[in-house]
Motif scaffolding. Structure first.
Motif, PDB file in Angstrom:
ATOM      1  N   LYS A 229       2.234   0.073  -2.640  1.00  0.00           N
ATOM      2  CA  LYS A 229       1.019  -0.560  -2.280  1.00  0.00           C
ATOM      3  C   LYS A 229       1.010  -1.878  -1.973  1.00  0.00           C
ATOM      4  O   LYS A 229       1.887  -2.614  -2.532  1.00  0.00           O
ATOM      5  CB  LYS A 229      -0.203  -0.433  -3.394  1.00  0.00           C
ATOM      6  CG  LYS A 229      -0.605   1.095  -3.715  1.00  0.00           C
ATOM      7  CD  LYS A 229      -1.668   1.235  -4.765  1.00  0.00           C
ATOM      8  CE  LYS A 229      -2.164   2.844  -4.853  1.00  0.00           C
ATOM      9  NZ  LYS A 229      -2.814   2.570  -6.029  1.00  0.00           N
ATOM     10  N   ASN A 230       0.490  -2.488  -0.960  1.00  0.00           N
ATOM     11  CA  ASN A 230       0.421  -3.822  -0.787  1.00  0.00           C
ATOM     12  C   ASN A 230       0.147  -4.876  -1.892  1.00  0.00           C
ATOM     13  O   ASN A 230      -1.179  -4.462  -2.446  1.00  0.00           O
ATOM     14  CB  ASN A 230      -0.302  -4.009   0.376  1.00  0.00           C
ATOM     15  CG  ASN A 230      -0.355  -5.631   1.006  1.00  0.00           C
ATOM     16  OD1 ASN A 230       0.798  -6.091   0.901  1.00  0.00           O
ATOM     17  ND2 ASN A 230      -1.428  -6.086   1.501  1.00  0.00           N
TER      18      ASN A 230
ATOM     19  N   LYS B  13      -1.508 -13.768  -4.121  1.00  0.00           N
ATOM     20  CA  LYS B  13      -0.520 -14.620  -3.775  1.00  0.00           C
ATOM     21  C   LYS B  13       0.359 -15.150  -5.057  1.00  0.00           C
ATOM     22  O   LYS B  13       1.041 -16.247  -4.844  1.00  0.00           O
ATOM     23  CB  LYS B  13      -1.127 -15.524  -2.916  1.00  0.00           C
ATOM     24  CG  LYS B  13      -1.620 -15.336  -1.623  1.00  0.00           C
ATOM     25  CD  LYS B  13      -2.250 -16.285  -0.961  1.00  0.00           C
ATOM     26  CE  LYS B  13      -2.876 -15.978   0.269  1.00  0.00           C
ATOM     27  NZ  LYS B  13      -3.456 -17.043   1.203  1.00  0.00           N
ATOM     28  N   GLU B  14       0.016 -14.593  -6.355  1.00  0.00           N
ATOM     29  CA  GLU B  14       0.551 -15.001  -7.577  1.00  0.00           C
ATOM     30  C   GLU B  14       0.630 -13.802  -8.332  1.00  0.00           C
ATOM     31  O   GLU B  14      -0.116 -13.092  -8.168  1.00  0.00           O
ATOM     32  CB  GLU B  14      -0.561 -16.155  -8.120  1.00  0.00           C
ATOM     33  CG  GLU B  14       0.322 -16.630  -9.535  1.00  0.00           C
ATOM     34  CD  GLU B  14      -0.764 -17.482 -10.035  1.00  0.00           C
ATOM     35  OE1 GLU B  14      -0.334 -18.620 -10.544  1.00  0.00           O
ATOM     36  OE2 GLU B  14      -1.985 -17.068 -10.278  1.00  0.00           O
TER      37      GLU B  14
ATOM     38  N   LEU C  93      16.499 -12.793 -12.511  1.00  0.00           N
ATOM     39  CA  LEU C  93      16.076 -11.209 -12.174  1.00  0.00           C
ATOM     40  C   LEU C  93      14.567 -11.384 -11.966  1.00  0.00           C
ATOM     41  O   LEU C  93      13.961 -10.491 -11.136  1.00  0.00           O
ATOM     42  CB  LEU C  93      16.530 -10.458 -13.307  1.00  0.00           C
ATOM     43  CG  LEU C  93      16.026  -8.925 -13.017  1.00  0.00           C
ATOM     44  CD1 LEU C  93      16.828  -8.415 -11.945  1.00  0.00           C
ATOM     45  CD2 LEU C  93      16.157  -8.008 -14.195  1.00  0.00           C
ATOM     46  N   ILE C  94      13.863 -12.145 -13.074  1.00  0.00           N
ATOM     47  CA  ILE C  94      12.217 -12.181 -12.844  1.00  0.00           C
ATOM     48  C   ILE C  94      11.930 -12.917 -11.695  1.00  0.00           C
ATOM     49  O   ILE C  94      10.869 -12.488 -10.951  1.00  0.00           O
ATOM     50  CB  ILE C  94      11.617 -12.862 -14.222  1.00  0.00           C
ATOM     51  CG1 ILE C  94      11.791 -12.074 -15.365  1.00  0.00           C
ATOM     52  CG2 ILE C  94      10.262 -13.320 -13.775  1.00  0.00           C
ATOM     53  CD1 ILE C  94      11.460 -12.858 -16.704  1.00  0.00           C
ATOM     54  N   HIS C  95      12.746 -13.773 -11.218  1.00  0.00           N
ATOM     55  CA  HIS C  95      12.343 -14.415  -9.900  1.00  0.00           C
ATOM     56  C   HIS C  95      12.598 -13.628  -8.698  1.00  0.00           C
ATOM     57  O   HIS C  95      11.680 -13.462  -7.784  1.00  0.00           O
ATOM     58  CB  HIS C  95      13.554 -15.780  -9.416  1.00  0.00           C
ATOM     59  CG  HIS C  95      12.911 -16.802  -8.879  1.00  0.00           C
ATOM     60  ND1 HIS C  95      12.681 -16.650  -7.616  1.00  0.00           N
ATOM     61  CD2 HIS C  95      12.842 -18.080  -8.879  1.00  0.00           C
ATOM     62  CE1 HIS C  95      12.376 -17.596  -6.621  1.00  0.00           C
ATOM     63  NE2 HIS C  95      12.451 -18.464  -7.594  1.00  0.00           N
ATOM     64  N   SER C  96      13.402 -12.714  -8.811  1.00  0.00           N
ATOM     65  CA  SER C  96      13.712 -11.557  -7.687  1.00  0.00           C
ATOM     66  C   SER C  96      12.503 -10.687  -7.798  1.00  0.00           C
ATOM     67  O   SER C  96      12.056 -10.014  -6.575  1.00  0.00           O
ATOM     68  CB  SER C  96      15.104 -10.782  -8.093  1.00  0.00           C
ATOM     69  OG  SER C  96      15.035 -10.137  -9.139  1.00  0.00           O
ATOM     70  N   ILE C  97      11.844 -10.194  -8.878  1.00  0.00           N
ATOM     71  CA  ILE C  97      10.915  -9.456  -9.027  1.00  0.00           C
ATOM     72  C   ILE C  97       9.424 -10.013  -8.449  1.00  0.00           C
ATOM     73  O   ILE C  97       8.951  -9.513  -7.669  1.00  0.00           O
ATOM     74  CB  ILE C  97      10.562  -9.303 -10.365  1.00  0.00           C
ATOM     75  CG1 ILE C  97      11.732  -8.157 -10.870  1.00  0.00           C
ATOM     76  CG2 ILE C  97       9.296  -8.320 -10.579  1.00  0.00           C
ATOM     77  CD1 ILE C  97      11.609  -7.754 -12.633  1.00  0.00           C
TER      78      ILE C  97
ATOM     79  N   LEU D  56       7.496  -8.525  -4.734  1.00  0.00           N
ATOM     80  CA  LEU D  56       6.033  -8.579  -4.939  1.00  0.00           C
ATOM     81  C   LEU D  56       5.319  -9.290  -4.070  1.00  0.00           C
ATOM     82  O   LEU D  56       4.259  -8.789  -3.437  1.00  0.00           O
ATOM     83  CB  LEU D  56       5.733  -8.573  -6.268  1.00  0.00           C
ATOM     84  CG  LEU D  56       6.094  -7.719  -7.785  1.00  0.00           C
ATOM     85  CD1 LEU D  56       5.333  -8.208  -8.808  1.00  0.00           C
ATOM     86  CD2 LEU D  56       5.569  -6.318  -7.177  1.00  0.00           C
ATOM     87  N   LEU D  57       5.998 -10.485  -3.540  1.00  0.00           N
ATOM     88  CA  LEU D  57       5.261 -11.381  -2.967  1.00  0.00           C
ATOM     89  C   LEU D  57       5.695 -11.315  -1.441  1.00  0.00           C
ATOM     90  O   LEU D  57       5.365 -11.979  -0.456  1.00  0.00           O
ATOM     91  CB  LEU D  57       5.426 -12.734  -3.186  1.00  0.00           C
ATOM     92  CG  LEU D  57       4.654 -13.229  -4.546  1.00  0.00           C
ATOM     93  CD1 LEU D  57       4.748 -14.430  -4.968  1.00  0.00           C
ATOM     94  CD2 LEU D  57       3.261 -12.902  -4.736  1.00  0.00           C
TER      95      LEU D  57
END
Length: 334
Positions: free
Chosen positions: A2-3, A7-8, A297-301, A305-306
Motif C-alpha cells: 500500500k502507498n 512523510k515521516e 538497516l533502519i535507515h534503509s527501511i 517506506l518513503l
C-alpha cells in the motif's frame, strides 16, 4: 505494498528489552524523517522506566493498544521469536509496516505465515538482519562482485564458544535455549546471522543437510551442529558450530575461498576483514561501525517506506535463513 503516504515514519516498539537499549531503538530518532513515538512491554514498571530514560512520549502494556495508536505508523517487533507471528498478524491487520527481530520466527512455516499475512494486507515486512547494511560486509560483497578473489569456490563457517556458567545457573530465564520460545538454541540465535549474511553475498541456499547433537546436556536443545549447503549459483558451503568448546578453541571465522584469493571475517567481530590475493600481501581492511548497530538497516527501511530506496533485508530473505537452520538441525544424533 500500500502507498505509504506519510512523510515521516513514526515507530512503535513491541517489547523494549536489551536489544532496544543501544542496538536499535535509539537509531530511530537519528534517521531523517523517523521518530520513536511509543513503546510497549507487559511489565509496567520496566516500560515506564524505558520510556523515561529514552524520552519516549507514550508507553503501553498492551500490544493491541500500541498498534492501534493513530500516531504510530510502523511497528518494530523486538520480542523473542515465539511472539513474532501473532504480533505480525496484528500489525498487518492494522495496515502498518512490520520490522521484526531475528530469527524471524521459530520455524520456516511460521515465517511463511508472516509473509502471507503481510502480503494479504499489502504491508511490507522487514527483518533485523542488520549485517546486510554494515560497511565492511557491503565492501566484501562489492569486492567479490568485482572479481577481487576470482570465481568463488567454497565457503566455510567455523564457530566455537564456551559454555558460560551463567547459562546453567540462570537457565530458567534464558529463552534462547528454550525451543518453545526460540525455536532452537544458540545456533538459531547466532548462526541465523551468519547464514543470512551468506544469503546476502551469494543468494538463496537450494540444498542443505546436517547433523545436530546435545553433547554437554546443559539444556535440551542442540549445542553442536555440522552441515553443508549449496547456493543457487552452485557455490558449496560447510559449517561447524559448537557452543560447549574449550576457551582455547573459541573462534568466529568465515572463510570465502576464490580461484585467486580468499576473504576471512568474523561475523560478530569488529568492522574488519582480511583480503588475501594471489601474489600480494594480505590486507586488513577496517571500517568504523555505528554506535547503534542497526542504524544503517533502519535507515534503509525508512528510505523504502518513503519511496527513496530499498531495504536489503525482507521477510522473503529472512525466511530463507530459517529454512536453512531447520535443515541443518533436522538430523539429531545422540
Amino acid at each position: 505494498m500500500k502507498n505509504f503516504s506519510d512523510k515521516e515514519v513514526r515507530w512503535g516498539i513491541l517489547g523494549v528489552g536489551n536489544v532496544c537499549e543501544v542496538k536499535s531503538a535509539p537509531a530511530m530518532n537519528l534517521v531523517p524523517n523517523s521518530r520513536l513515538v511509543a513503546v510497549m512491554r507487559r511489565d509496567e514498571a520496566k516500560v515506564k522506566d524505558y520510556a523515561l530514560r529514552h524520552v519516549v512520549g507514550k508507553w503501553y502494556t498492551d500490544a493491541q493498544q500500541l498498534i492501534d495508536d493513530p500516531e504510530v505508523n510502523a511497528i518494530y517487533i523486538a520480542t523473542p521469536p515465539n511472539a513474532h507471528l501473532e504480533l505480525t498478524r496484528m500489525a498487518a491487520a492494522a495496515g502498518k509496516p512490520v520490522y521484526v527481530e531475528k530469527p524471524m520466527a521459530r520455524t520456516h512455516g511460521e515465517c511463511l505465515q508472516m509473509i502471507d499475512v503481510c502480503h494479504q494486507a499489502q504491508v511490507p515486512l522487514f527483518v533485523a538482519y542488520y549485517r546486510r547494511a554494515l560497511p565492511h560486509f557491503v565492501k566484501i560483497k562489492e569486492l567479490m562482485e568485482a572479481g577481487a578473489i576470482g570465481e568463488i569456490r567454497s565457503i566455510h563457517v567455523n564457530m566455537r564458544q564456551v559454555l558460560e556458567p551463567e547459562i546453567i545457573t540462570k537457565l530458567e530465564n534464558n529463552w534462547r535455549v528454550d525451543p518453545e520460545i526460540a525455536g532452537g538454541g544458540y545456533f538459531y540465535d547466532l548462526a541465523s546471522h551468519q547464514l543470512d549474511l551468506l544469503d546476502f553475498f551469494f543468494g538463496k541456499v537450494t540444498h542443505a543437510a546436517g547433523f545436530s547433537g546435545n553433547q554437554a546436556k546443559a539444556y535440551t536443545v542442540e549445542d553442536i551442529v555440522a552441515g553443508s549447503f549449496v547456493f543457487e549459483n552452485g557455490v558449496l558451503g560447510t559449517g561447524n558450530w559448537c557452543f560447549t568448546s574449550s576457551e582455547s578453541a573459541e573462534i568466529d571465522e568465515t572463510v570465502i575461498e576464490g580461484s585467486t584469493g580468499q576473504i576471512r571475517y568474523a561475523t560478530f567481530g569488529k568492522g574488519e576483514f582480511t583480503l588475501i590475493q594471489d601474489g600480494k600481501e594480505p590486507q586488513l581492511l577496517q571500517f568504523e561501525l555505528p554506535k547503534h548497530i542497526q542504524q544503517p538497516l533502519i535507515h534503509s527501511i525508512v528510505d523504502e517506506l518513503l519511496g527513496r530506496g530499498l531495504c536489503p533485508s525482507t521477510g522473503i530473505s529472512g525466511a530463507r535463513a530459517n529454512w536453512v537452520l531447520g535443515e541443518l538441525v533436522k538430523e539429531r544424533v545422540s
